[in-house]
Design an enzyme around this catalytic site. Structure first.
Site, PDB file in Angstrom:
ATOM      1  N   ASP A  56       3.282  -1.721   2.624  1.00 51.73           N
ATOM      2  CA  ASP A  56       3.782  -3.086   2.274  1.00 51.73           C
ATOM      3  C   ASP A  56       3.527  -3.342   0.819  1.00 51.73           C
ATOM      4  O   ASP A  56       4.412  -3.564   0.054  1.00 51.73           O
ATOM      5  CB  ASP A  56       3.792  -4.231   3.251  1.00 51.73           C
ATOM      6  N   ASP A  59       4.941  -0.371  -1.550  1.00 52.78           N
ATOM      7  CA  ASP A  59       6.389  -0.205  -2.110  1.00 52.78           C
ATOM      8  C   ASP A  59       6.543  -1.607  -3.301  1.00 52.78           C
ATOM      9  O   ASP A  59       7.465  -1.435  -4.124  1.00 52.78           O
ATOM     10  CB  ASP A  59       7.225  -0.545  -0.765  1.00 52.78           C
ATOM     11  N   GLY A  60       5.676  -2.539  -3.153  1.00 54.31           N
ATOM     12  CA  GLY A  60       5.722  -3.679  -4.107  1.00 54.31           C
ATOM     13  C   GLY A  60       5.328  -3.051  -5.345  1.00 54.31           C
ATOM     14  O   GLY A  60       5.939  -3.092  -6.503  1.00 54.31           O
ATOM     15  N   ARG A  64       7.672  -2.331  -8.991  1.00 54.46           N
ATOM     16  CA  ARG A  64       7.262  -2.826 -10.296  1.00 54.46           C
ATOM     17  C   ARG A  64       7.046  -1.646 -11.333  1.00 54.46           C
ATOM     18  O   ARG A  64       7.570  -1.936 -12.608  1.00 54.46           O
ATOM     19  CB  ARG A  64       6.204  -3.663 -10.153  1.00 54.46           C
ATOM     20  N   SER A  70      14.905  -4.844  -6.009  1.00 59.49           N
ATOM     21  CA  SER A  70      16.243  -5.247  -5.579  1.00 59.49           C
ATOM     22  C   SER A  70      16.196  -6.235  -4.499  1.00 59.49           C
ATOM     23  O   SER A  70      15.356  -6.432  -3.733  1.00 59.49           O
ATOM     24  CB  SER A  70      16.892  -3.909  -5.164  1.00 59.49           C
ATOM     25  N   ASP A  81       8.478  -6.786   7.904  1.00 58.63           N
ATOM     26  CA  ASP A  81       7.133  -7.528   7.954  1.00 58.63           C
ATOM     27  C   ASP A  81       7.592  -8.377   9.344  1.00 58.63           C
ATOM     28  O   ASP A  81       6.613  -8.427  10.102  1.00 58.63           O
ATOM     29  CB  ASP A  81       6.972  -8.304   6.805  1.00 58.63           C
TER      30      ASP A  81
END
Length: 228
Positions: A56, A59-60, A64, A70, A81
């Site tokens: 999690d 992927d953030g 960036r 998106s 989540d």
């Protein structure tokens, strides 16, 4: 002469294939397999579940790093989540008594995040994490400080996983297990204590989030009626 050529719009398929979204699909597969074997192999379940949780954050970072943020990715991330946490809470509600504790946490988690997401898009915000206009310092600290937010989120997941791992049979008393674990004075006791604190803070923030989002929806309704 000014260049009036606009940038090419990404195709629908290319958004589905963004790196952070592919990581999101991998998270779903990890969770599906993890819950399929949760009772037959607790440790493997815990490892896969926590790996999905770590992804999690990955992927953030990818969103960036590669400029691939998106709306679909944000929704996919939140849905993954919420569903993964919801499944774990349902399992814990079958292992511990009173089961209402975990079912209440499940309801609070879904309601607060859904309201926050909906109210954010209702007022035209790009992200549900945009809470600069909030008057609550704890709420602003949670979404404004990545370290604090990370601690609270990790604490919740670690506590839930720890409770699942230390359960030895079905229908155990939750309070007895927590108190016994804390009294042991072991590294596990420290981990549970730290996680319990962060999880408690997270639930307080969920309540604040739900109330703030509900207020935003009500304000939108009243302003809409005034314009008629």
């Amino acid at each position: 002469m000014p260049n009036n050529k606009s940038k090419p719009r990404p195709s629908r398929m290319s958004v589905y294939l963004y790196i952070p979204n592919i990581i999101g699909y991998i998270r779903i597969l990890l969770n599906c397999y993890a819950f399929a074997i949760c009772f037959s192999s607790k440790r493997l379940f815990a490892a896969l579940y926590f790996l999905s949780f770590v992804c999690d954050a990955v992927d953030g970072w990818c969103a960036r790093k590669f400029n691939q943020a998106s709306t679909f990715g944000a929704v996919l991330d939140m849905v993954t989540d919420r569903i993964s946490t919801a499944c774990l809470l349902v399992i814990l509600s079958q292992v511990y008594r009173p089961s209402l504790v975990f079912l209440s946490l499940l309801a609070l988690d879904i309601a607060s995040h859904w309201l926050q997401m909906y109210s954010s898009f209702l007022v035209g915000k790009a992200s549900h994490k945009d809470v600069k206009d909030s008057s609550n310092w704890l709420f602003k600290l949670y979404y404004g400080n990545r370290m604090f937010m990370g601690y609270c989120c990790v604490a919740c997941e670690v506590l839930y996983i720890a409770l699942f791992l230390i359960s030895s049979k079905h229908t155990e008393n939750l309070m007895d297990v927590v108190v016994t674990t804390l009294k042991q004075g072991s590294p596990l006791s420290l981990l549970v204590a730290i996680s319990l604190l962060g999880c408690s803070i997270k639930q307080v923030i969920n309540i604040i989030q739900m109330k703030t989002a509900a207020d935003a929806c009500v304000l939108y309704d009243t302003e809409k009626k005034q314009k008629r």
